[in-house]
Motif scaffolding. Structure first.
Motif, short mmCIF file in Angstrom:
data_model
loop_
_atom_site.label_atom_id
_atom_site.label_comp_id
_atom_site.label_asym_id
_atom_site.label_seq_id
_atom_site.Cartn_x
_atom_site.Cartn_y
_atom_site.Cartn_z
N ALA A 55 10.77 -11.69 6.98
CA ALA A 55 11.91 -10.89 7.42
C ALA A 55 13.11 -11.12 6.50
N LEU A 56 13.36 -12.36 6.13
CA LEU A 56 14.48 -12.67 5.25
C LEU A 56 14.31 -12.00 3.89
N GLU A 57 13.10 -12.02 3.35
CA GLU A 57 12.85 -11.38 2.06
C GLU A 57 13.16 -9.89 2.11
N ALA A 58 12.76 -9.23 3.20
CA ALA A 58 13.04 -7.79 3.33
C ALA A 58 14.53 -7.53 3.39
N VAL A 59 15.25 -8.38 4.12
CA VAL A 59 16.69 -8.20 4.24
C VAL A 59 17.38 -8.41 2.89
N LEU A 60 17.02 -9.46 2.18
CA LEU A 60 17.68 -9.73 0.90
C LEU A 60 17.37 -8.66 -0.13
N GLU A 61 16.18 -8.08 -0.07
CA GLU A 61 15.87 -6.95 -0.96
C GLU A 61 16.79 -5.77 -0.65
N ASP A 62 17.04 -5.52 0.62
CA ASP A 62 17.91 -4.41 0.98
C ASP A 62 19.36 -4.71 0.63
N VAL A 63 19.78 -5.94 0.81
CA VAL A 63 21.14 -6.33 0.41
C VAL A 63 21.34 -6.08 -1.08
N ALA A 64 20.36 -6.44 -1.89
CA ALA A 64 20.45 -6.19 -3.33
C ALA A 64 20.50 -4.70 -3.63
N ARG A 65 19.76 -3.92 -2.84
CA ARG A 65 19.73 -2.47 -3.06
C ARG A 65 21.08 -1.82 -2.78
N VAL A 66 21.71 -2.20 -1.66
CA VAL A 66 22.97 -1.55 -1.28
C VAL A 66 24.15 -2.09 -2.07
N GLY A 67 24.07 -3.35 -2.50
CA GLY A 67 25.15 -3.97 -3.25
C GLY A 67 26.26 -4.45 -2.34
N VAL A 68 26.63 -5.72 -2.46
CA VAL A 68 27.67 -6.30 -1.62
C VAL A 68 28.58 -7.18 -2.46
N ASP A 69 29.74 -7.47 -1.90
CA ASP A 69 30.69 -8.37 -2.54
C ASP A 69 30.52 -9.81 -2.06
N GLY A 70 29.75 -9.99 -1.01
CA GLY A 70 29.51 -11.33 -0.49
C GLY A 70 28.47 -11.31 0.59
N ILE A 71 27.93 -12.50 0.89
CA ILE A 71 26.94 -12.68 1.95
C ILE A 71 27.40 -13.83 2.83
N VAL A 72 27.32 -13.64 4.15
CA VAL A 72 27.56 -14.72 5.09
C VAL A 72 26.34 -14.84 6.01
N VAL A 73 26.05 -16.07 6.42
CA VAL A 73 24.86 -16.34 7.24
C VAL A 73 25.31 -17.21 8.42
N LEU A 74 25.07 -16.71 9.64
CA LEU A 74 25.75 -17.21 10.82
C LEU A 74 24.98 -18.21 11.66
N GLY A 75 23.94 -18.82 11.11
CA GLY A 75 23.30 -19.92 11.83
C GLY A 75 21.96 -19.59 12.44
N ASP A 76 21.31 -20.64 12.97
CA ASP A 76 19.92 -20.62 13.43
C ASP A 76 19.02 -20.16 12.28
N HIS A 77 19.09 -20.93 11.21
CA HIS A 77 18.44 -20.56 9.95
C HIS A 77 16.94 -20.82 9.95
N VAL A 78 16.53 -22.02 10.37
CA VAL A 78 15.17 -22.46 10.08
C VAL A 78 14.30 -22.70 11.31
N SER A 79 14.87 -22.76 12.48
CA SER A 79 14.11 -23.14 13.67
C SER A 79 13.20 -22.00 14.11
N GLY A 80 11.97 -22.05 13.65
CA GLY A 80 10.97 -21.05 13.95
C GLY A 80 9.65 -21.47 13.35
N PRO A 81 8.54 -20.89 13.82
CA PRO A 81 7.23 -21.37 13.42
C PRO A 81 6.59 -20.65 12.24
N VAL A 82 7.34 -19.80 11.56
CA VAL A 82 6.74 -19.03 10.47
C VAL A 82 6.80 -19.81 9.15
N ASP A 83 7.99 -20.05 8.63
CA ASP A 83 8.12 -20.71 7.32
C ASP A 83 9.51 -21.32 7.17
N PRO A 84 9.84 -22.35 7.96
CA PRO A 84 11.20 -22.90 7.89
C PRO A 84 11.57 -23.46 6.53
#
Length: 240
Positions: free
Chosen positions: A15-44
């Motif tokens: 999911a993160l890879e898909a989001v970052l690909e889209d962020v690169a596509r639209v173009g931004v001046d900055g990125i913020v990430v609001l927590g609960d980053h790694v707690s999950g069973p997929v690929d912390p």
């Protein structure tokens, strides 16, 4: 001016890879990430590695605290799993994250509310499946003593954008990596944009390999996450 707002990745690297690909596509001046980053069973560990390579502003969420300190009330099996996957360097990075931050002098960042990472701000999602919006006075009371035009929060996984009477904006972009009661498994992130008429918000909703994420979760010992990852209809009780 355009800012990408990510929250609640919960260790979901596809999911993160898909989001970052889209962020690169639209173009931004900055990125913020609001927590609960790694707690999950997929690929912390994969998520931690990706985030540590980003030029972004990070804060911690309640699950980040619980992953760092498994003795805290609230810490559970998924936090123990995530901690066991992280390298010492990744765990140190997670432990050093602040509870709140700001982007420039206009956007205040928190996980739950400005003073508590476990309290939902814009809805009561964690009271069953019902999400109700509190009144304006309740929302506005939580920004007393702060003077920002925009407040970005996460925690509830429920995208919401609230405009207070004085024009201030409170925005929850939803969750990147874990959808609950939303009716689709797609990843979500937000964009905040400043125009001549002020700040505005929107949520981008993206398909990704959610079936692959569910397989990874099952292989890591958490088959109960499948209902949430592949449908987006399940409630939080499905994750236990």
């Amino acid at each position: 001016m355009r800012l990408a707002v990510l929250s609640d990745i919960h260790g979901n690297s596809p999911a993160l890879e898909a989001v970052l690909e889209d962020v690169a596509r639209v173009g931004v001046d900055g990125i913020v990430v609001l927590g609960d980053h790694v707690s999950g069973p997929v690929d912390p560990a994969g998520v931690a590695a990706t985030l540590m390579g980003l030029d972004a502003v990070f804060i911690r969420g309640n699950h980040d605290r619980w992953t760092v300190d498994l003795g805290l009330p609230g810490s559970g099996a998924v936090d123990r799993f995530a901690r066991g996957q992280l390298s010492a360097e990744q765990l140190d990075w997670l432990a050093a994250l602040p509870a709140t931050a700001q982007w420039g002098d206009e956007v205040f960042l928190c996980h739950g509310t400005p003073t508590d990472d476990e309290t939902p701000w814009l809805d009561s999602f964690f009271k069953g499946r019902t999400a109700t919006l509190p009144d304006e006075a309740s929302v506005a009371a939580l920004v007393e003593g702060l003077d920002f035009p925009v407040y970005a929060c996460g925690h509830t996984h429920m995208p919401r954008s609230v405009r207070l009477a004085d024009g201030r904006l409170v925005f929850n972009p939803g969750a990147v990596g874990m959808q609950l009661v939303r009716g689709s498994p797609d990843a979500r992130y937000g964009l905040l944009e400043k125009h001549s008429r002020g700040w505005q918000s929107r949520v981008n909703i993206l398909p990704y390999d959610h079936e692959g994420a569910a397989v990874m979760a099952a292989e890591n010992g958490f088959p109960q996450w499948r209902a949430s990852l592949v449908s987006g209809w399940a409630g939080p009780e499905s994750l236990r």
